[in-house]
Design an enzyme around this catalytic site. Structure first.
Site: not given
Length: 231
Positions: A86, A203, A205
């Site tokens: 990002c 994302h 994660e």
């Protein structure tokens, strides 16, 4: 094995990445402040998401000019894997480590929602754990995620197999409706010419444990760790 997670003023996904690397993947990871000038002790680097310096001027523009990016560049030249997520992707394009630019979403508002991504290549340190064409469920959270490059650059990215992820629908089809920000060619992530630098807007994660609704992003970090182990 040790992986650096770079922190800038305004980073806010750094601890999420730290948790995934340490507690889920099981590798050593360390938060590193942007004034650090020596990253030689690390085997890989993650530039996490957030709003470095409040996205002042342009998203990632100030972070790209901090001292640590000289250290990041040195590690890239040494062949170490670097992933920008990002805002990290924005930093990598602003620093010239990746082609193109990230501009304001075609509908200029912040979008935070699940997206589907298609794996376009497995020939990178970050995607060896996938099958080509595999569809992932990974969320986005950005206002400036619209990937832009001129036509010669787009052609080169395609020719060199540098497009890593595309926005698609649930069935893996590239459609305008599946594109959340207007990115050219539905591009969600690319790698450098040498393939050891990945930038992606979604994302992973936030999609690395089943409790989050998807663990599809975990293979990105696992692939990176396995690549480091094999170097």
């Amino acid at each position: 094995m040790s992986i650096a997670i770079v922190q800038f003023g305004g980073s806010n996904c750094d601890l999420d990445v730290l948790h995934v690397l340490r507690d889920v993947v099981g590798v050593d990871a360390e938060l590193v402040w942007y004034k650090e000038e020596d990253l030689d002790r690390f085997d890989g680097i993650v530039i996490p998401g957030g709003f470095s310096y409040g996205d002042y001027l342009r998203a990632g523009a100030i972070a790209a000019r901090t001292p640590i990016m000289n250290s990041v560049r040195k590690q890239v030249e040494a062949g170490k894997p670097v992933i920008g997520i990002c805002n990290g992707f924005q930093v990598l394009t602003e620093s010239g480590l990746l082609d193109g630019a990230l501009t304001t979403n075609n509908y200029p508002k912040f979008r935070c929602e699940p997206t589907y991504l298609r794996v376009e290549t497995t020939e990178t340190p970050f995607t060896t754990g996938f099958k080509k064409g595999e569809v992932l469920n990974v969320p986005i959270a950005h206002m400036e995620g619209n990937f832009y490059a001129d036509e010669p650059t787009l052609a080169r990215l395609e020719q060199n197999d540098q497009v890593t992820f595309r926005y698609v629908d649930e069935k893996g089809r590239v459609t305008d409706e599946a594109n959340p920000n207007g990115s050219q060619e539905n591009i969600a992530g690319i790698v450098s010419t040498q393939k050891n630098v990945l930038g992606m807007m979604p994302h992973p994660e936030r999609a690395s444990e089943d409790i989050l609704g998807s663990a599809d992003g975990l293979k990105i970090f696992k692939s990176m760790a396995e690549y480091i182990s094999g170097r």
